[in-house]
Design an enzyme around this catalytic site. Structure first.
Site, PDB file in Angstrom:
ATOM      1  N   LYS A   1     -18.538 -85.551   5.303  1.00  0.00           N
ATOM      2  CA  LYS A   1     -17.444 -86.384   5.372  1.00  0.00           C
ATOM      3  C   LYS A   1     -17.192 -86.722   7.265  1.00  0.00           C
ATOM      4  O   LYS A   1     -17.318 -85.257   7.758  1.00  0.00           O
ATOM      5  CB  LYS A   1     -15.997 -86.147   4.528  1.00  0.00           C
ATOM      6  CG  LYS A   1     -14.970 -86.834   5.083  1.00  0.00           C
ATOM      7  CD  LYS A   1     -14.353 -86.710   4.505  1.00  0.00           C
ATOM      8  CE  LYS A   1     -12.445 -86.854   4.557  1.00  0.00           C
ATOM      9  NZ  LYS A   1     -12.099 -86.563   3.601  1.00  0.00           N
TER      10      LYS A   1
ATOM     11  N   ASP B   1      -9.944 -80.814   0.026  1.00  0.00           N
ATOM     12  CA  ASP B   1     -10.626 -80.440   1.658  1.00  0.00           C
ATOM     13  C   ASP B   1      -9.810 -79.332   2.218  1.00  0.00           C
ATOM     14  O   ASP B   1      -8.987 -79.468   2.258  1.00  0.00           O
ATOM     15  CB  ASP B   1     -10.374 -81.857   2.281  1.00  0.00           C
ATOM     16  CG  ASP B   1     -10.840 -82.876   1.694  1.00  0.00           C
ATOM     17  OD1 ASP B   1     -11.052 -83.068   0.728  1.00  0.00           O
ATOM     18  OD2 ASP B   1     -11.185 -84.049   2.748  1.00  0.00           O
TER      19      ASP B   1
ATOM     20  N   LYS C   1     -17.433 -81.311   6.437  1.00  0.00           N
ATOM     21  CA  LYS C   1     -16.842 -82.035   6.772  1.00  0.00           C
ATOM     22  C   LYS C   1     -15.975 -81.872   8.270  1.00  0.00           C
ATOM     23  O   LYS C   1     -15.839 -80.243   8.415  1.00  0.00           O
ATOM     24  CB  LYS C   1     -15.497 -81.983   5.553  1.00  0.00           C
ATOM     25  CG  LYS C   1     -14.085 -83.375   7.180  1.00  0.00           C
ATOM     26  CD  LYS C   1     -12.823 -83.510   5.538  1.00  0.00           C
ATOM     27  CE  LYS C   1     -11.791 -83.866   6.814  1.00  0.00           C
ATOM     28  NZ  LYS C   1     -10.770 -83.726   5.359  1.00  0.00           N
TER      29      LYS C   1
END
Length: 232
Positions: free
Chosen positions: A192, A99, A163
């Site tokens: 996400k 990430d 995300k």
């Protein structure tokens, strides 16, 4: 309460969660507890800083629980080369997911070419080594147009996820942001939601809005709430 309460199982809900411990003050015991909780609850991933990847990789080896490293975290103010090195080293040490935080300064400057180069470089190192790549926008600092611009870049480059947040900014995931991101990327890229998701109701709302992964440090509490309501 969401209809998902009746359609999800304990096991299927657990697989939405990236169980998170990214605090600078986290001890080795805290990281061990994170891994133990993830094994007991069968969460999808542990989200940790790169320095903790070797320990988590050892503790979770062969379990099916992924190890995820946060790169350029939480500000995103690293060079492309630094982010690529950190991602590659984390994967070498056992991370299966990355990430990374975008360069928000570049976005504010409308340097979309830089952001596309950065994303392409991170996606490439993940693809080469078989890892999942998630792109953290940090939406609390972005305008609607900036969020849409990042989604367009993601559609051109093709990471696995976009995300919402790090959880360390001035705000976390919102339903409006999840809906916007899902609307922009459709089924081509997953979304996400992360940051401030601490109740079952908020997690289920994020899933209904289009999130296919939830980042939370309250995963055990949320799953426990689900089991109590379902009397499992």
């Amino acid at each position: 309460m969401s209809e998902l309460l009746h359609t999800l199982t304990r096991e299927s809900l657990a697989q939405y969660f990236d169980h998170t411990q990214l605090a600078a003050s986290a001890t080795e015991a805290d990281i061990e507890a994170l891994c133990r909780e993830s094994l007991e609850n069968r969460f999808k991933m542990v989200a940790i800083n790169p320095v903790q990847v070797p320990l988590c990789s050892r503790l979770l080896h062969g379990s099916g629980v992924h190890v995820g490293a946060a790169v350029g975290f939480p500000l995103g103010q690293n060079t492309i080369e630094e982010k690529v090195f950190s991602a590659g080293k984390s994967i070498e040490n056992g991370a299966q997911e990355i990430d990374y935080v975008i360069n928000i300064t570049a976005l504010k400057s409308k340097d979309y070419a830089y952001l596309e180069r950065e994303m392409a470089a991170l996606v490439a190192v993940c693809r080469e080594q078989g890892a999942v790549c998630k792109v953290i926008f940090e939406n609390c600092y972005l305008t609607g147009d900036e969020k849409c611009a990042m989604c367009e870049i993601a559609l051109a480059v093709g990471p696995d996820f976009v995300k919402t947040s790090t959880g360390f900014g001035s705000g976390g995931a919102t339903l409006d942001d999840v809906r916007l991101m899902k609307r922009q990327v459709g089924d081509k890229i997953k979304v996400k939601a992360a940051g401030g998701i601490r109740t079952l109701d908020s997690a289920l709302q994020m899933i209904e809005a289009g999130a296919e992964r939830i980042g939370s440090s309250a995963s055990v509490k949320i799953l426990g709430e689900f089991c109590r309501l379902r009397q499992e």
